[in-house]
Design a protein around this motif. Structure first.
Motif, PDB file in Angstrom:
ATOM      1  N   ILE A 105      -2.209  16.151 -19.686  1.00 48.94           N
ATOM      2  CA  ILE A 105      -2.111  14.634 -19.963  1.00 48.94           C
ATOM      3  C   ILE A 105      -0.870  14.086 -20.192  1.00 48.94           C
ATOM      4  N   VAL A 106       0.037  14.603 -20.785  1.00 54.05           N
ATOM      5  CA  VAL A 106       1.392  14.385 -20.946  1.00 54.05           C
ATOM      6  C   VAL A 106       2.248  14.203 -19.846  1.00 54.05           C
ATOM      7  N   ALA A 107       1.739  15.325 -18.839  1.00 52.31           N
ATOM      8  CA  ALA A 107       2.564  15.689 -17.631  1.00 52.31           C
ATOM      9  C   ALA A 107       2.221  14.610 -16.566  1.00 52.31           C
ATOM     10  N   PHE A 108       1.152  14.097 -16.700  1.00 54.34           N
ATOM     11  CA  PHE A 108       0.579  13.154 -15.927  1.00 54.34           C
ATOM     12  C   PHE A 108       0.535  11.500 -16.867  1.00 54.34           C
ATOM     13  N   SER A 109       1.429  11.233 -17.770  1.00 59.51           N
ATOM     14  CA  SER A 109       1.177  10.498 -18.541  1.00 59.51           C
ATOM     15  C   SER A 109       0.967   8.953 -18.175  1.00 59.51           C
ATOM     16  N   VAL A 154     -18.970  34.463 -18.255  1.00 60.54           N
ATOM     17  CA  VAL A 154     -18.900  33.805 -17.208  1.00 60.54           C
ATOM     18  C   VAL A 154     -19.476  32.081 -17.348  1.00 60.54           C
ATOM     19  N   ILE A 155     -20.666  32.039 -17.895  1.00 57.83           N
ATOM     20  CA  ILE A 155     -21.196  30.673 -18.230  1.00 57.83           C
ATOM     21  C   ILE A 155     -20.527  29.741 -19.087  1.00 57.83           C
ATOM     22  N   PHE A 156     -20.161  30.382 -20.309  1.00 50.77           N
ATOM     23  CA  PHE A 156     -19.613  29.327 -21.200  1.00 50.77           C
ATOM     24  C   PHE A 156     -18.184  29.277 -21.058  1.00 50.77           C
ATOM     25  N   PRO A 157     -17.433  29.941 -20.481  1.00 48.14           N
ATOM     26  CA  PRO A 157     -16.082  29.596 -20.213  1.00 48.14           C
ATOM     27  C   PRO A 157     -15.913  28.512 -19.011  1.00 48.14           C
ATOM     28  N   MET A 158     -16.857  28.848 -17.933  1.00 46.62           N
ATOM     29  CA  MET A 158     -17.039  27.827 -16.917  1.00 46.62           C
ATOM     30  C   MET A 158     -17.517  26.447 -17.509  1.00 46.62           C
ATOM     31  N   LEU A 159     -18.323  26.398 -18.523  1.00 38.34           N
ATOM     32  CA  LEU A 159     -18.574  25.069 -18.887  1.00 38.34           C
ATOM     33  C   LEU A 159     -17.395  24.316 -19.726  1.00 38.34           C
ATOM     34  N   ILE A 160     -16.902  25.275 -20.428  1.00 39.36           N
ATOM     35  CA  ILE A 160     -15.805  24.553 -21.205  1.00 39.36           C
ATOM     36  C   ILE A 160     -14.617  23.967 -20.515  1.00 39.36           C
ATOM     37  N   TYR A 161     -14.099  24.962 -19.341  1.00 38.27           N
ATOM     38  CA  TYR A 161     -13.209  24.610 -18.530  1.00 38.27           C
ATOM     39  C   TYR A 161     -13.634  23.432 -17.657  1.00 38.27           C
ATOM     40  N   GLY A 162     -15.050  23.495 -17.247  1.00 43.33           N
ATOM     41  CA  GLY A 162     -15.511  22.335 -16.607  1.00 43.33           C
ATOM     42  C   GLY A 162     -15.242  21.112 -17.081  1.00 43.33           C
ATOM     43  N   VAL A 163     -15.556  21.010 -18.514  1.00 42.04           N
ATOM     44  CA  VAL A 163     -15.381  19.745 -19.124  1.00 42.04           C
ATOM     45  C   VAL A 163     -13.767  19.382 -19.170  1.00 42.04           C
ATOM     46  N   VAL A 164     -13.058  20.298 -19.337  1.00 37.87           N
ATOM     47  CA  VAL A 164     -11.528  19.971 -19.580  1.00 37.87           C
ATOM     48  C   VAL A 164     -11.195  19.365 -18.137  1.00 37.87           C
ATOM     49  N   PHE A 165     -11.690  20.180 -16.938  1.00 35.51           N
ATOM     50  CA  PHE A 165     -11.406  19.507 -15.535  1.00 35.51           C
ATOM     51  C   PHE A 165     -11.901  18.301 -15.293  1.00 35.51           C
ATOM     52  N   LEU A 166     -13.027  18.068 -15.741  1.00 37.70           N
ATOM     53  CA  LEU A 166     -13.487  16.556 -15.654  1.00 37.70           C
ATOM     54  C   LEU A 166     -12.658  15.540 -16.463  1.00 37.70           C
ATOM     55  N   LEU A 167     -12.407  15.802 -17.770  1.00 35.87           N
ATOM     56  CA  LEU A 167     -11.388  14.999 -18.282  1.00 35.87           C
ATOM     57  C   LEU A 167     -10.177  14.595 -17.668  1.00 35.87           C
ATOM     58  N   TRP A 168      -9.625  15.662 -17.173  1.00 34.56           N
ATOM     59  CA  TRP A 168      -8.286  15.561 -16.414  1.00 34.56           C
ATOM     60  C   TRP A 168      -8.466  14.643 -15.070  1.00 34.56           C
ATOM     61  N   MET A 169      -9.499  14.798 -14.621  1.00 36.61           N
ATOM     62  CA  MET A 169      -9.739  14.229 -13.103  1.00 36.61           C
ATOM     63  C   MET A 169     -10.111  12.565 -13.590  1.00 36.61           C
ATOM     64  N   TRP A 171      -8.704  11.259 -16.192  1.00 36.14           N
ATOM     65  CA  TRP A 171      -7.537  10.878 -16.533  1.00 36.14           C
ATOM     66  C   TRP A 171      -6.517  10.251 -15.511  1.00 36.14           C
ATOM     67  N   VAL A 172      -6.446  11.281 -14.453  1.00 36.51           N
ATOM     68  CA  VAL A 172      -5.559  10.941 -13.321  1.00 36.51           C
ATOM     69  C   VAL A 172      -6.104   9.846 -12.491  1.00 36.51           C
ATOM     70  N   ASN A 173      -7.438   9.651 -12.224  1.00 36.66           N
ATOM     71  CA  ASN A 173      -8.077   8.550 -11.359  1.00 36.66           C
ATOM     72  C   ASN A 173      -7.890   7.267 -11.985  1.00 36.66           C
ATOM     73  N   ARG A 174      -7.841   7.484 -13.559  1.00 35.37           N
ATOM     74  CA  ARG A 174      -8.057   5.896 -14.343  1.00 35.37           C
ATOM     75  C   ARG A 174      -7.079   5.444 -15.061  1.00 35.37           C
TER      76      ARG A 174
END
Length: 183
Positions: A105-109, A154-169, A171-174
């Motif tokens: 987030i800071v790098a794409f402030s 597998v499942i739970f790391p995928m979910l938590i990193y998926g949430v982070v990825f969605l938050l990043w996207m 952020w970048v788009n908005r």
């Protein structure tokens, strides 16, 4: 070489800011861990807090849950109906994931206030989702202990990193200034 630096200025800026932010936050977190009070086999405050909140959530949805300090390592045991199902260790408190999120987030402030508020809101979302993840994982391990490997790695790391990825996207788009100035 100068042309390449000019052409990829924004990419280089992102990488440098990301690495500096990540390094500073990781060093600060490691200092926190090294100075955390507690017994030899008692986890740091944040890990202990996550275990207590997990216990409260499990009890709140009808499970007879307890937590106890692990006798041989700095972790908390999650016990459901008298059955030891999981350990909450330092890596379960989501701080490392939040550091990764904030560095991006800071790098794409964007604007300072927007970046600060989104970083705070995103950190709270990640922390909360992580608590829910631990609760569901504990329930899953209670009912389906033979699925431990796939649930935990597998499942739970995928979910938590998926949430982070969605938050990043989002952020970048908005909110990110970097994208808007290049559009």
């Amino acid at each position: 070489m100068k042309d390449l630096l000019t052409k990829y200025k924004l990419v280089i800026r992102f990488i440098v800011i990301f690495l500096v932010t990540y390094s500073v936050l990781t060093i600060a977190y490691n200092l926190y861990l090294s100075y955390s009070d507690g017994a030899k086999f008692y986890p740091d405050y944040l890990t202990n807090l996550v275990a207590k909140q997990t216990n409260s959530l499990l009890n709140g949805i009808g499970y007879d849950a307890n937590i106890a300090a692990h006798p041989n390592e700095p972790s908390m045991k999650v016990i459901i109906n008298g059955k030891f199902v999981a350990r909450v260790i330092e890596g379960c408190n989501a701080v490392s994931i939040i550091i990764l999120f904030l560095s991006f987030i800071v790098a794409f402030s964007g604007k300072f206030k927007t970046t600060l508020m989104y970083g705070l809101a995103g950190s709270i979302i990640i922390y909360t989702f992580n608590l829910i993840r631990i609760v569901i994982l504990s329930i899953g391990l209670y009912h389906y202990p033979w699925r431990q490997e796939i649930l935990h790695t597998v499942i739970f790391p995928m979910l938590i990193y998926g949430v982070v990825f969605l938050l990043w996207m989002f952020w970048v788009n908005r909110f990110s200034k970097s994208i808007k100035t290049n559009a």
